[in-house]
Design a protein around this motif. Structure first.
Motif, PDB file in Angstrom:
ATOM      1  N   SER A 131       8.329  15.339   7.520  1.00 58.08           N
ATOM      2  CA  SER A 131       9.738  14.550   7.928  1.00 58.08           C
ATOM      3  C   SER A 131      10.089  14.059   6.338  1.00 58.08           C
ATOM      4  CB  SER A 131       9.874  14.513   9.086  1.00 58.08           C
ATOM      5  OG  SER A 131       9.650  12.927   9.405  1.00 58.08           O
ATOM      6  N   ALA A 132      11.260  13.835   6.420  1.00 63.82           N
ATOM      7  CA  ALA A 132      11.799  13.227   5.252  1.00 63.82           C
ATOM      8  C   ALA A 132      11.954  12.215   5.622  1.00 63.82           C
ATOM      9  CB  ALA A 132      13.171  13.438   4.739  1.00 63.82           C
ATOM     10  N   GLU A 133      11.569  11.501   6.651  1.00 61.46           N
ATOM     11  CA  GLU A 133      11.669   9.907   7.006  1.00 61.46           C
ATOM     12  C   GLU A 133      10.560   9.224   7.695  1.00 61.46           C
ATOM     13  OE1 GLU A 133      15.335  11.782   9.418  1.00 61.46           O
ATOM     14  OE2 GLU A 133      12.750  12.736   9.496  1.00 61.46           O
ATOM     15  N   ASN A 134       9.522  10.162   7.377  1.00 55.24           N
ATOM     16  CA  ASN A 134       7.648   9.615   7.421  1.00 55.24           C
ATOM     17  C   ASN A 134       7.914   9.604   6.167  1.00 55.24           C
ATOM     18  OD1 ASN A 134       7.230  10.160   9.728  1.00 55.24           O
ATOM     19  ND2 ASN A 134       6.070  11.903  10.292  1.00 55.24           N
ATOM     20  N   LEU A 135       7.863  10.976   5.295  1.00 56.14           N
ATOM     21  CA  LEU A 135       7.661  10.811   3.743  1.00 56.14           C
ATOM     22  C   LEU A 135       8.686   9.615   2.831  1.00 56.14           C
ATOM     23  CD1 LEU A 135       6.924  12.093   0.959  1.00 56.14           C
ATOM     24  CD2 LEU A 135       9.251  13.029   0.629  1.00 56.14           C
ATOM     25  N   GLN A 136       9.535   8.671   3.304  1.00 57.83           N
ATOM     26  CA  GLN A 136       9.941   7.469   3.429  1.00 57.83           C
ATOM     27  C   GLN A 136       9.107   6.620   3.458  1.00 57.83           C
ATOM     28  OE1 GLN A 136      13.322   6.421   1.607  1.00 57.83           O
ATOM     29  NE2 GLN A 136      11.786   5.140   1.458  1.00 57.83           N
ATOM     30  N   GLN A 137       8.454   6.423   4.774  1.00 54.71           N
ATOM     31  CA  GLN A 137       8.073   5.265   5.530  1.00 54.71           C
ATOM     32  C   GLN A 137       6.537   5.412   3.848  1.00 54.71           C
ATOM     33  OE1 GLN A 137       6.928   4.737   9.003  1.00 54.71           O
ATOM     34  NE2 GLN A 137       8.769   5.497   9.955  1.00 54.71           N
ATOM     35  N   VAL A 138       6.138   6.446   3.518  1.00 52.53           N
ATOM     36  CA  VAL A 138       4.775   6.422   3.066  1.00 52.53           C
ATOM     37  C   VAL A 138       4.666   5.875   1.485  1.00 52.53           C
ATOM     38  CG1 VAL A 138       3.017   8.092   2.262  1.00 52.53           C
ATOM     39  CG2 VAL A 138       3.703   8.807   4.094  1.00 52.53           C
ATOM     40  N   ALA A 139       5.579   6.075   1.022  1.00 51.53           N
ATOM     41  CA  ALA A 139       6.390   6.091  -0.525  1.00 51.53           C
ATOM     42  C   ALA A 139       6.355   5.040  -0.041  1.00 51.53           C
ATOM     43  CB  ALA A 139       7.420   6.619  -1.028  1.00 51.53           C
ATOM     44  N   SER A 140       7.166   4.069   1.494  1.00 48.34           N
ATOM     45  CA  SER A 140       7.375   2.097   0.976  1.00 48.34           C
ATOM     46  C   SER A 140       6.088   1.844   1.184  1.00 48.34           C
ATOM     47  CB  SER A 140       8.106   2.512   2.589  1.00 48.34           C
ATOM     48  OG  SER A 140       9.723   2.514   2.027  1.00 48.34           O
ATOM     49  N   GLN A 141       5.328   2.522   1.372  1.00 50.51           N
ATOM     50  CA  GLN A 141       3.351   1.560   1.758  1.00 50.51           C
ATOM     51  C   GLN A 141       2.875   1.809   1.011  1.00 50.51           C
ATOM     52  OE1 GLN A 141       1.902  -0.235   4.355  1.00 50.51           O
ATOM     53  NE2 GLN A 141       4.775   0.338   5.235  1.00 50.51           N
ATOM     54  N   PHE A 142       3.282   2.220  -0.303  1.00 46.89           N
ATOM     55  CA  PHE A 142       2.694   2.707  -1.715  1.00 46.89           C
ATOM     56  C   PHE A 142       3.148   1.812  -1.924  1.00 46.89           C
ATOM     57  CE2 PHE A 142       2.200   4.189  -5.636  1.00 46.89           C
ATOM     58  CZ  PHE A 142       1.436   4.217  -6.336  1.00 46.89           C
ATOM     59  N   GLU A 143       4.510   1.310  -2.316  1.00 49.02           N
ATOM     60  CA  GLU A 143       5.268   0.459  -3.151  1.00 49.02           C
ATOM     61  C   GLU A 143       5.098  -1.125  -2.477  1.00 49.02           C
ATOM     62  OE1 GLU A 143       9.698  -1.023  -3.861  1.00 49.02           O
ATOM     63  OE2 GLU A 143       9.280   0.553  -2.709  1.00 49.02           O
ATOM     64  N   SER A 144       4.406  -0.933  -1.428  1.00 47.85           N
ATOM     65  CA  SER A 144       4.420  -2.415  -1.361  1.00 47.85           C
ATOM     66  C   SER A 144       2.684  -2.612  -1.283  1.00 47.85           C
ATOM     67  CB  SER A 144       3.798  -2.256   0.675  1.00 47.85           C
ATOM     68  OG  SER A 144       2.947  -1.748   1.462  1.00 47.85           O
ATOM     69  N   LEU A 145       1.718  -1.696  -1.478  1.00 43.97           N
ATOM     70  CA  LEU A 145       0.706  -1.956  -2.341  1.00 43.97           C
ATOM     71  C   LEU A 145       1.179  -2.651  -3.452  1.00 43.97           C
ATOM     72  CD1 LEU A 145      -1.530   1.464  -0.780  1.00 43.97           C
ATOM     73  CD2 LEU A 145      -1.294  -1.178   0.046  1.00 43.97           C
ATOM     74  N   PHE A 146       1.726  -2.015  -4.220  1.00 47.73           N
ATOM     75  CA  PHE A 146       1.793  -2.344  -5.769  1.00 47.73           C
ATOM     76  C   PHE A 146       2.521  -3.464  -6.033  1.00 47.73           C
ATOM     77  CE2 PHE A 146       4.698  -2.689  -8.961  1.00 47.73           C
ATOM     78  CZ  PHE A 146       4.481  -2.084 -10.522  1.00 47.73           C
ATOM     79  N   LEU A 147       3.826  -4.031  -5.075  1.00 45.44           N
ATOM     80  CA  LEU A 147       4.016  -5.222  -5.207  1.00 45.44           C
ATOM     81  C   LEU A 147       2.680  -6.263  -4.677  1.00 45.44           C
ATOM     82  CD1 LEU A 147       7.635  -4.381  -2.613  1.00 45.44           C
ATOM     83  CD2 LEU A 147       7.139  -5.012  -5.554  1.00 45.44           C
ATOM     84  N   ASN A 148       1.925  -5.996  -3.665  1.00 44.91           N
ATOM     85  CA  ASN A 148       0.252  -6.482  -2.760  1.00 44.91           C
ATOM     86  C   ASN A 148       0.115  -7.320  -4.353  1.00 44.91           C
ATOM     87  OD1 ASN A 148      -2.405  -7.138  -1.911  1.00 44.91           O
ATOM     88  ND2 ASN A 148      -0.393  -8.209  -0.845  1.00 44.91           N
ATOM     89  N   VAL A 149      -0.346  -6.320  -5.346  1.00 46.43           N
ATOM     90  CA  VAL A 149      -1.014  -6.569  -6.601  1.00 46.43           C
ATOM     91  C   VAL A 149      -0.500  -7.523  -7.069  1.00 46.43           C
ATOM     92  CG1 VAL A 149      -1.719  -5.531  -8.627  1.00 46.43           C
ATOM     93  CG2 VAL A 149      -2.403  -4.587  -6.538  1.00 46.43           C
ATOM     94  N   MET A 150       0.971  -8.009  -7.561  1.00 49.54           N
ATOM     95  CA  MET A 150       1.733  -8.207  -8.407  1.00 49.54           C
ATOM     96  C   MET A 150       1.529  -9.217  -7.801  1.00 49.54           C
ATOM     97  SD  MET A 150       5.954  -6.956  -9.293  1.00 49.54           S
ATOM     98  CE  MET A 150       6.115  -8.053  -7.857  1.00 49.54           C
ATOM     99  N   VAL A 151       2.186  -9.390  -6.669  1.00 52.08           N
ATOM    100  CA  VAL A 151       2.211 -10.707  -6.045  1.00 52.08           C
ATOM    101  C   VAL A 151       0.804 -11.729  -6.336  1.00 52.08           C
ATOM    102  CG1 VAL A 151       2.567 -12.252  -4.024  1.00 52.08           C
ATOM    103  CG2 VAL A 151       3.934 -10.534  -4.430  1.00 52.08           C
ATOM    104  N   LYS A 152      -0.302 -11.312  -5.982  1.00 48.70           N
ATOM    105  CA  LYS A 152      -1.491 -11.582  -6.102  1.00 48.70           C
ATOM    106  C   LYS A 152      -1.387 -11.836  -7.616  1.00 48.70           C
ATOM    107  CE  LYS A 152      -6.286 -10.809  -5.292  1.00 48.70           C
ATOM    108  NZ  LYS A 152      -7.216 -11.632  -6.539  1.00 48.70           N
ATOM    109  N   SER A 153      -1.592 -10.810  -8.507  1.00 49.88           N
ATOM    110  CA  SER A 153      -2.063 -11.349  -9.699  1.00 49.88           C
ATOM    111  C   SER A 153      -0.583 -13.017 -10.699  1.00 49.88           C
ATOM    112  CB  SER A 153      -1.175 -10.060 -10.502  1.00 49.88           C
ATOM    113  OG  SER A 153      -1.316  -9.878 -10.649  1.00 49.88           O
ATOM    114  N   MET A 154       0.486 -13.246  -9.930  1.00 52.27           N
ATOM    115  CA  MET A 154       1.495 -14.114  -9.959  1.00 52.27           C
ATOM    116  C   MET A 154       0.434 -15.755  -9.288  1.00 52.27           C
ATOM    117  SD  MET A 154       5.018 -13.088  -8.706  1.00 52.27           S
ATOM    118  CE  MET A 154       5.837 -11.537 -10.193  1.00 52.27           C
ATOM    119  N   ARG A 155      -0.168 -14.993  -7.639  1.00 51.60           N
ATOM    120  CA  ARG A 155      -0.721 -16.702  -7.064  1.00 51.60           C
ATOM    121  C   ARG A 155      -2.023 -16.474  -7.610  1.00 51.60           C
ATOM    122  NH1 ARG A 155       2.805 -18.717  -3.359  1.00 51.60           N
ATOM    123  NH2 ARG A 155       2.848 -17.100  -1.942  1.00 51.60           N
TER     124      ARG A 155
END
Length: 356
Positions: free
Chosen positions: A25-49
């Motif tokens: 479903s489109a809803e599940n695809l949205q959640q998967v995409a958001s989770q991938f973005e969260s991984l990217f954000l986590n790498v960025m936050v870790k680099s800042m730390r």
């Protein structure tokens, strides 16, 4: 956090999306995409730390236990940010993976199918903008017509358009002569942001001569001066404008400042008195830094590695520029933080024109 938020510790959350009638479903695809973005954000936050670790030596709160819980907080924060507005990476993935489902997912969330259909596709322009930021070319403005917004090749012109300057440099490059004079009159800077805004335009010019990323020169100056709060002063209390800790070496014909400095001898940090060069302005400090490297044979190998800024500073350290065994690593950590902040600012600048 709302009740539907995913916890980063829930290892089964993503597995559950692959089963059942809504697996595709489109809803599940949205959640998967958001989770991938969260991984990217986590790498960025870790680099800042990691960048801040350069200033964490001797801090009693900088313990393994503190860092453990801080990592937990950052991981959940990344998930939460991705569930909200995020950086727009999830939307780009939706459009690329399944344009029809992406449109229906946006329509369901806004209640207006027509608005989703008319939403411009900025994915190609976003990719160009990110390449521009990482290459040091700067910001590309998102408009309604990506093809019309395509800039000229910056490498084809010796003086690229100001739109191709890095975002922070673009803002600082508009400083008037009066502002430049006010900057030179400063003996200290109140914040890292103020220091970066003042130094980046001058770093751009020096970096162009060396062929290195200007963020790394600002990072080196920040490390040497504590973000402009500990600039070496002369005997009369005036600023030496020395941003890179260059000593007189018995060859300097100008003014100098004799102060206590920290050096590492045999891996042990100790205090020594040394004579440092004094300049009339911060721009003169940048110019002498370039001249000092180019005229000193010991840095010849480093100057061949300027295309890779991390390697360039490792070579500088190897050649004896600094005695701190972690000097190159500290400069790289600070520079990566500055680059991340510029990339974030580049994305946020055009937020009202539609998330990319």
């Amino acid at each position: 956090m709302h009740s539907n938020s995913i916890s980063y510790t829930d290892l089964n959350a993503m597995a559950q999306l692959k089963v059942g009638s809504k697996a595709d479903s489109a809803e599940n695809l949205q959640q998967v995409a958001s989770q991938f973005e969260s991984l990217f954000l986590n790498v960025m936050v870790k680099s800042m730390r990691d960048a801040n670790q350069a200033f964490a030596e001797g801090n009693p709160l900088n313990t393994p236990q503190t860092r453990f819980y801080q990592d937990m907080y950052d991981s959940q924060l990344s998930v939460h940010l991705a569930e909200k507005q995020g950086m727009g990476l999830a939307d780009v993935m939706l459009r690329q993976l399944s344009p029809e489902k992406a449109a229906s997912a946006v329509s369901a969330s806004t209640g207006t199918a027509a608005a989703a259909a008319e939403r411009p596709d900025h994915s190609a322009l976003l990719a160009r903008r990110r390449l521009a930021v990482s290459a040091g070319w700067g910001e590309v403005t998102l408009g309604q017509n990506p093809a019309a917004d395509k800039p000229a090749n910056p490498a084809a012109s010796p003086e690229p358009s100001r739109n191709w300057l890095p975002l922070r440099a673009q803002q600082a490059a508009e400083a008037s002569p009066a502002m430049v004079a006010a900057t030179n009159a400063k003996t200290r800077f109140d914040s890292p942001a103020e220091f970066t805004r003042a130094m980046l335009p001058m770093a751009e010019k020096a970096a162009a001569r060396l062929g290195v990323d200007p963020h790394y020169l600002v990072a080196q100056a920040a490390l040497e001066t504590g973000w402009g709060k500990s600039i070496i002063r002369q005997q009369d209390g005036t600023s030496s404008h020395n941003l890179f800790g260059i000593k007189t070496h018995g060859q300097w014909q100008g003014e100098s400042a004799n102060v206590l400095t920290s050096e590492y001898r045999g891996g042990v940090k100790q205090q020594e008195r040394a004579s440092f060069r004094s300049y009339d302005s911060y721009e003169q400090s940048f110019n002498d830094y370039v001249a000092f490297l180019e005229s000193n044979g010991r840095y010849e190998q480093a100057l061949t590695r300027t295309a890779d800024a991390d390697a360039f500073f490792r070579e500088l350290q190897q050649a004896g520029y600094a005695t701190d065994p972690r000097y190159a690593a500290k400069v790289s950590q600070i520079a990566r933080k500055l680059i991340s902040e510029d990339a974030m600012a580049a994305v946020n600048t055009n937020a009202n024109e539609g998330r990319a």
